[in-house]
Design a protein around this motif. Structure first.
Motif, mmCIF file in Angstrom:
data_model
loop_
_atom_site.group_PDB
_atom_site.id
_atom_site.type_symbol
_atom_site.label_atom_id
_atom_site.label_comp_id
_atom_site.label_asym_id
_atom_site.label_seq_id
_atom_site.Cartn_x
_atom_site.Cartn_y
_atom_site.Cartn_z
ATOM 1 N N THR A 20 41.348 33.006 33.032
ATOM 2 C CA THR A 20 40.373 34.142 32.711
ATOM 3 C C THR A 20 40.189 35.719 33.550
ATOM 4 O OG1 THR A 20 39.230 32.013 34.019
ATOM 5 C CG2 THR A 20 39.063 33.780 35.058
ATOM 6 N N GLY A 21 41.345 35.596 34.233
ATOM 7 C CA GLY A 21 41.662 36.760 34.181
ATOM 8 C C GLY A 21 41.817 37.654 33.219
ATOM 9 N N LYS A 22 42.305 37.353 32.144
ATOM 10 C CA LYS A 22 42.846 38.172 30.875
ATOM 11 C C LYS A 22 41.382 39.088 30.437
ATOM 12 C CE LYS A 22 47.417 37.825 29.656
ATOM 13 N NZ LYS A 22 48.401 35.790 29.126
ATOM 14 N N ILE A 23 40.745 37.244 29.828
ATOM 15 C CA ILE A 23 39.173 37.530 29.384
ATOM 16 C C ILE A 23 38.437 38.829 30.428
ATOM 17 C CG2 ILE A 23 37.277 36.607 29.243
ATOM 18 C CD1 ILE A 23 38.781 34.791 28.198
ATOM 19 N N ILE A 24 38.291 38.366 32.144
ATOM 20 C CA ILE A 24 37.913 39.427 32.574
ATOM 21 C C ILE A 24 37.867 40.918 32.923
ATOM 22 C CG2 ILE A 24 37.196 40.052 35.110
ATOM 23 C CD1 ILE A 24 36.966 37.033 35.601
ATOM 24 N N ALA A 25 39.916 40.759 32.365
ATOM 25 C CA ALA A 25 39.762 42.558 31.799
ATOM 26 C C ALA A 25 39.385 43.064 30.852
ATOM 27 C CB ALA A 25 41.707 42.077 31.850
ATOM 28 N N LYS A 26 39.276 42.186 29.506
ATOM 29 C CA LYS A 26 38.311 43.123 28.525
ATOM 30 C C LYS A 26 36.826 43.444 28.708
ATOM 31 C CE LYS A 26 41.141 41.440 25.151
ATOM 32 N NZ LYS A 26 41.322 42.564 23.593
ATOM 33 N N PHE A 27 36.449 42.486 30.328
ATOM 34 C CA PHE A 27 34.679 43.157 30.146
ATOM 35 C C PHE A 27 35.454 44.370 30.572
ATOM 36 C CE2 PHE A 27 34.218 38.548 30.299
ATOM 37 C CZ PHE A 27 33.909 38.434 29.199
ATOM 38 N N GLU A 28 36.260 44.414 31.946
ATOM 39 C CA GLU A 28 36.240 45.274 32.511
ATOM 40 C C GLU A 28 36.238 46.705 32.046
ATOM 41 O OE1 GLU A 28 37.032 43.671 36.742
ATOM 42 O OE2 GLU A 28 38.509 44.229 36.044
ATOM 43 N N GLU A 29 38.056 46.596 30.668
ATOM 44 C CA GLU A 29 37.828 47.440 30.535
ATOM 45 C C GLU A 29 37.090 48.369 29.773
ATOM 46 O OE1 GLU A 29 41.255 46.284 27.591
ATOM 47 O OE2 GLU A 29 42.337 45.907 29.997
ATOM 48 N N ALA A 30 35.700 47.169 28.810
ATOM 49 C CA ALA A 30 34.929 48.111 28.048
ATOM 50 C C ALA A 30 33.770 48.362 29.039
ATOM 51 C CB ALA A 30 33.871 46.568 27.308
ATOM 52 N N GLY A 31 33.973 48.649 30.236
ATOM 53 C CA GLY A 31 32.993 48.835 30.788
ATOM 54 C C GLY A 31 31.425 48.164 31.072
ATOM 55 N N LEU A 32 31.987 47.132 31.807
ATOM 56 C CA LEU A 32 31.240 45.977 32.080
ATOM 57 C C LEU A 32 31.697 45.784 32.997
ATOM 58 C CD1 LEU A 32 30.597 43.892 28.473
ATOM 59 C CD2 LEU A 32 29.052 44.834 30.123
ATOM 60 N N LYS A 33 30.456 45.326 33.855
ATOM 61 C CA LYS A 33 31.301 45.408 35.767
ATOM 62 C C LYS A 33 30.678 43.482 36.191
ATOM 63 C CE LYS A 33 29.353 47.400 40.099
ATOM 64 N NZ LYS A 33 29.074 47.903 41.074
ATOM 65 N N VAL A 34 31.654 42.482 36.943
ATOM 66 C CA VAL A 34 31.049 42.027 36.904
ATOM 67 C C VAL A 34 30.315 41.648 38.163
ATOM 68 C CG1 VAL A 34 31.776 38.826 38.150
ATOM 69 C CG2 VAL A 34 33.045 41.035 36.208
ATOM 70 N N VAL A 35 29.027 41.491 38.122
ATOM 71 C CA VAL A 35 28.267 41.409 39.547
ATOM 72 C C VAL A 35 27.761 40.317 39.502
ATOM 73 C CG1 VAL A 35 27.390 43.837 39.260
ATOM 74 C CG2 VAL A 35 26.247 41.948 37.954
ATOM 75 N N ALA A 36 27.910 39.029 39.364
ATOM 76 C CA ALA A 36 28.096 37.808 39.934
ATOM 77 C C ALA A 36 28.849 36.819 39.066
ATOM 78 C CB ALA A 36 26.796 36.970 40.264
ATOM 79 N N SER A 37 29.400 36.255 40.144
ATOM 80 C CA SER A 37 30.396 35.126 39.255
ATOM 81 C C SER A 37 30.704 33.132 40.142
ATOM 82 C CB SER A 37 31.743 35.916 39.053
ATOM 83 O OG SER A 37 33.192 35.204 38.586
ATOM 84 N N ARG A 38 31.016 32.063 39.642
ATOM 85 C CA ARG A 38 31.057 31.462 40.244
ATOM 86 C C ARG A 38 31.589 30.256 39.022
ATOM 87 N NH1 ARG A 38 27.096 27.253 41.018
ATOM 88 N NH2 ARG A 38 25.411 28.728 40.038
ATOM 89 N N ARG A 39 32.684 29.971 39.572
ATOM 90 C CA ARG A 39 33.940 28.769 38.850
ATOM 91 C C ARG A 39 32.659 27.246 38.838
ATOM 92 N NH1 ARG A 39 38.710 27.776 36.311
ATOM 93 N NH2 ARG A 39 39.741 25.585 37.128
ATOM 94 N N LEU A 40 32.499 26.184 38.060
ATOM 95 C CA LEU A 40 32.107 25.013 37.996
ATOM 96 C C LEU A 40 31.941 24.100 36.606
ATOM 97 C CD1 LEU A 40 29.177 25.116 35.800
ATOM 98 C CD2 LEU A 40 28.699 27.385 37.480
#
Ligand code: ADP
Ligand code: MG
Length: 140
Positions: A20-40
């Motif tokens: 999960t963390g490695k994938i979120i880092a890819k989004f953030e490095e590309a300039g995408l911001k996580v503005v909502a998040s939920r595990r289900l």
């Protein structure tokens, strides 16, 4: 380019391997911001509804089984041109065709277990965000 929001899902193959963390880092490095998040964990009915557009495809039944096989992380990503940017960071559906540095090239196990979902157009993004989040849950 306009600021957009798009829906991302980190799929069960990736949560199972603790990526999960490695994938979120890819989004953030590309300039995408996580503005909502939920595990289900998706129910069968949830997965069938979410992927309803694919219900006539030969891979539909297996895709639903895979998507309910473990937890997922659903997220809203925000940024300039976020819908296409997320698709670019994800890479091609089949990891064999995905460009170097993309999430699917680095992490996907197969064309089915390909680690991430991303909305493909403004209308689907709006509908897919609504499928999982209330407006109150999204904080830019
Ligand atoms: P994408 O996720 O890149 O938008 P599609 O919308 O075409 O791709 O397909 C939805 C999901 O269905 C894919 O991400 C993958 O998990 C699965 N899938 C697509 N094509 C196949 C296939 N030929 N065999 C098995 N699973 C597939
Ligand atoms: Mg798609």
């Amino acid at each position: 380019m306009a600021v957009e929001r798009t829906l991302s899902i980190i799929k069960p193959d990736a949560t199972r391997r603790n990526l999960t963390g490695k994938i979120i880092a890819k989004f953030e490095e590309a300039g995408l911001k996580v503005v909502a998040s939920r595990r289900l964990k998706l129910s069968q009915a949830d997965a069938e509804a979410f992927y309803g557009v694919h219900k006539e495809r030969p891979f539909f039944k297996d895709l639903v089984s895979f998507m309910i096989s473990g937890p997922v992380v659903v997220q809203v990503l925000e940024g300039e041109g976020a819908i296409q940017k997320n698709r670019d960071v994800m890479g091609a559906t089949n990891p064999a065709n995905a460009a170097p540095g993309t999430i699917r090239k680095e992490f996907a196990e197969s064309i089915e277990a390909n680690s991430v979902h991303g909305s493909d157009a403004p209308e689907t993004a709006a509908n897919e965000i609504k499928f999982f989040f209330r407006d109150l849950d999204i904080v830019g």
